[in-house]
Design a protein around this motif. Structure first.
Motif, PDB file in Angstrom:
ATOM      1  N   VAL A  15      16.141   4.487  -2.675  1.00  0.00           N
ATOM      2  CA  VAL A  15      16.871   4.708  -1.429  1.00  0.00           C
ATOM      3  C   VAL A  15      15.943   4.695  -0.215  1.00  0.00           C
ATOM      4  CG1 VAL A  15      18.311   6.323  -0.128  1.00  0.00           C
ATOM      5  CG2 VAL A  15      18.763   5.925  -2.548  1.00  0.00           C
ATOM      6  N   PRO A  16      14.823   5.452  -0.216  1.00  0.00           N
ATOM      7  CA  PRO A  16      13.917   5.380   0.943  1.00  0.00           C
ATOM      8  C   PRO A  16      13.353   3.982   1.164  1.00  0.00           C
ATOM      9  CG  PRO A  16      13.405   7.281  -0.420  1.00  0.00           C
ATOM     10  CD  PRO A  16      14.358   6.444  -1.201  1.00  0.00           C
ATOM     11  N   LEU A  17      13.138   3.240   0.084  1.00  0.00           N
ATOM     12  CA  LEU A  17      12.624   1.874   0.213  1.00  0.00           C
ATOM     13  C   LEU A  17      13.623   0.996   0.962  1.00  0.00           C
ATOM     14  CD1 LEU A  17      10.669  -0.450  -0.484  1.00  0.00           C
ATOM     15  CD2 LEU A  17      11.878  -0.664  -2.679  1.00  0.00           C
ATOM     16  N   PHE A  18      14.896   1.098   0.597  1.00  0.00           N
ATOM     17  CA  PHE A  18      15.908   0.281   1.264  1.00  0.00           C
ATOM     18  C   PHE A  18      16.109   0.716   2.711  1.00  0.00           C
ATOM     19  CE2 PHE A  18      17.746  -0.282  -3.215  1.00  0.00           C
ATOM     20  CZ  PHE A  18      16.994  -1.432  -3.412  1.00  0.00           C
ATOM     21  N   MET A  46       9.609  10.664   1.762  1.00  0.00           N
ATOM     22  CA  MET A  46      10.674  10.790   0.777  1.00  0.00           C
ATOM     23  C   MET A  46      10.319  10.084  -0.527  1.00  0.00           C
ATOM     24  SD  MET A  46      14.254  10.388   2.877  1.00  0.00           S
ATOM     25  CE  MET A  46      15.157  10.389   1.332  1.00  0.00           C
ATOM     26  N   VAL A  47       9.780   8.869  -0.436  1.00  0.00           N
ATOM     27  CA  VAL A  47       9.504   8.117  -1.650  1.00  0.00           C
ATOM     28  C   VAL A  47       8.331   8.708  -2.416  1.00  0.00           C
ATOM     29  CG1 VAL A  47       7.842   6.397  -0.787  1.00  0.00           C
ATOM     30  CG2 VAL A  47       9.509   5.759  -2.550  1.00  0.00           C
ATOM     31  N   VAL A  48       7.403   9.345  -1.712  1.00  0.00           N
ATOM     32  CA  VAL A  48       6.292  10.010  -2.400  1.00  0.00           C
ATOM     33  C   VAL A  48       6.785  11.268  -3.114  1.00  0.00           C
ATOM     34  CG1 VAL A  48       4.119  11.250  -2.049  1.00  0.00           C
ATOM     35  CG2 VAL A  48       4.514   9.080  -0.876  1.00  0.00           C
ATOM     36  N   GLU A  66       0.809  -1.208   0.000  1.00  0.00           N
ATOM     37  CA  GLU A  66       0.000   0.000   0.000  1.00  0.00           C
ATOM     38  C   GLU A  66       0.847   1.266   0.000  1.00  0.00           C
ATOM     39  OE1 GLU A  66      -2.731  -0.139   3.244  1.00  0.00           O
ATOM     40  OE2 GLU A  66      -3.546  -2.092   2.685  1.00  0.00           O
ATOM     41  N   VAL A  67       1.987   1.222   0.672  1.00  0.00           N
ATOM     42  CA  VAL A  67       2.788   2.433   0.836  1.00  0.00           C
ATOM     43  C   VAL A  67       3.709   2.668  -0.343  1.00  0.00           C
ATOM     44  CG1 VAL A  67       4.613   3.483   2.229  1.00  0.00           C
ATOM     45  CG2 VAL A  67       2.660   2.405   3.355  1.00  0.00           C
ATOM     46  N   PHE A  68       4.382   1.615  -0.804  1.00  0.00           N
ATOM     47  CA  PHE A  68       5.443   1.813  -1.787  1.00  0.00           C
ATOM     48  C   PHE A  68       5.083   1.388  -3.210  1.00  0.00           C
ATOM     49  CE2 PHE A  68       7.756   1.688   2.233  1.00  0.00           C
ATOM     50  CZ  PHE A  68       8.637   2.758   2.082  1.00  0.00           C
ATOM     51  N   SER A  69       4.077   0.546  -3.380  1.00  0.00           N
ATOM     52  CA  SER A  69       3.791   0.044  -4.727  1.00  0.00           C
ATOM     53  C   SER A  69       3.332   1.146  -5.674  1.00  0.00           C
ATOM     54  CB  SER A  69       2.735  -1.063  -4.667  1.00  0.00           C
ATOM     55  OG  SER A  69       1.517  -0.562  -4.129  1.00  0.00           O
ATOM     56  N   GLY A  70       2.612   2.138  -5.121  1.00  0.00           N
ATOM     57  CA  GLY A  70       2.156   3.218  -5.988  1.00  0.00           C
ATOM     58  C   GLY A  70       3.281   4.085  -6.510  1.00  0.00           C
TER      59      GLY A  70
END
Length: 295
Positions: free
Chosen positions: A141-144, A133-135, A67-71
């Motif tokens: 980088v934020p994902l890792f 950050m990723v949005v 939900e958070v990162f896939s978009g």
């Protein structure tokens, strides 16, 4: 046959180190007395808070990733990536039980548990920061950083489960540590019940709040045309899950920020608060007063 030696027995020629001649019979707190010590309740409370955060994170790990990162990173955060992330959390739990146990043997239980409790606070606080950050800038980088922070937090939980019996023996003596640890596991049971339900409740409230905010921005006429009810009655549709954030995003003006990646922010802030409470509880864990020792 193997038999328990008589009290005070020593092999011929063996001289025990100073303070151990009683074979572990001194400085032990009995099972009947241990729950009267403040150290028991401070350590059990710390255990509850750490376990609640870890178990709760486990329960929402995969949906949180999708939900958070896939978009923002659809080509990276696939279903298989989310599954691999859950496996990484399990590996963190496993290696935390092994690695942190060795760390505690070298640096001491108190230092290790200070690291677990105080160190978990910035790890949970880092999650909303990574989401923002990723949005703002969809890079990996934020994902890792998110993966590292959460896996490390889970390793702290695994280390807590592994080291706690030794910590109990340090405080209450080794004689009754098995029975005493059984009482500490009541805190783990409470955490297993409270952690997932608390996180899901917080997520539900954040989602509801986000939808209420979006409802203030939709065109009332268009909303009634699609859902056949006025905006004032939208709460009923929210409760039946007829309305979702994704559906409301189709009705809001262009440029409106999608709140989906941020629905776990309150949850992570709460978990950081739990870790802070764990650190406070651990600060009250002092050496046991000799009056509680078995005579």
């Amino acid at each position: 046959a193997i038999r328990t030696p008589a009290p005070g027995y020593l092999p011929a020629g063996y001289t025990p180190p100073a303070g151990t001649a009683t074979g572990g019979a001194s400085n032990n707190v009995s099972v009947d007395v241990v729950m009267k010590t403040p150290q028991f309740w401070a350590l059990a409370s710390m255990f509850f808070f750490v376990a609640t955060g870890g178990i709760g994170l486990f329960s929402v790990a995969k949906p949180m990733m999708t939900e958070v990162f896939s978009g923002s990173l659809p080509t990276v955060v696939t279903a298989s990536f989310a599954t691999s992330y859950v496996l990484m959390l399990s590996a963190g739990n496993l290696f935390g039980r092994l690695g942190w146990a060795a760390f505690s043997d070298k640096f001491g239980r108190r230092t290790t548990f200070n690291l677990f409790t105080i160190g978990s606070v910035p790890l949970y606080l880092a999650v909303p920061f990574c989401v923002g950050m990723v949005v703002a800038d969809p890079t990996t980088v934020p994902l890792f950083v998110f993966c590292f922070s959460t896996v490390l937090a889970i390793s702290f939980m695994g280390g807590t489960y592994a080291i706690l019996p030794a910590y109990e023996a340090d405080l209450f003596g080794a004689k009754y540590v098995g029975a005493i640890h059984g009482r500490f596991l009541l805190a783990s049971t409470a955490a297993a019940l409270a952690g997932p339900s608390l996180l899901l409740t917080l997520r539900s409230r954040s989602t509801n709040s986000a939808m209420q905010d979006l409802l203030t921005k939709v065109d009332p006429a268009k909303f009634q045309q699609i859902f056949r009810v006025p905006v004032a009655e939208a709460q009923t549709l929210i409760e039946t899950k007829t309305i979702t954030i994704a559906k409301l995003m189709q009705l809001v003006p262009p440029g409106t920020r999608n709140p989906t990646p941020f629905v776990y922010d309150t949850t992570m802030y709460t978990m950081a608060g739990f870790m802070a409470m764990a650190a406070i509880c651990h600060a009250f864990v002092k050496p046991v007063d000799p009056k509680y020792f078995e005579k």
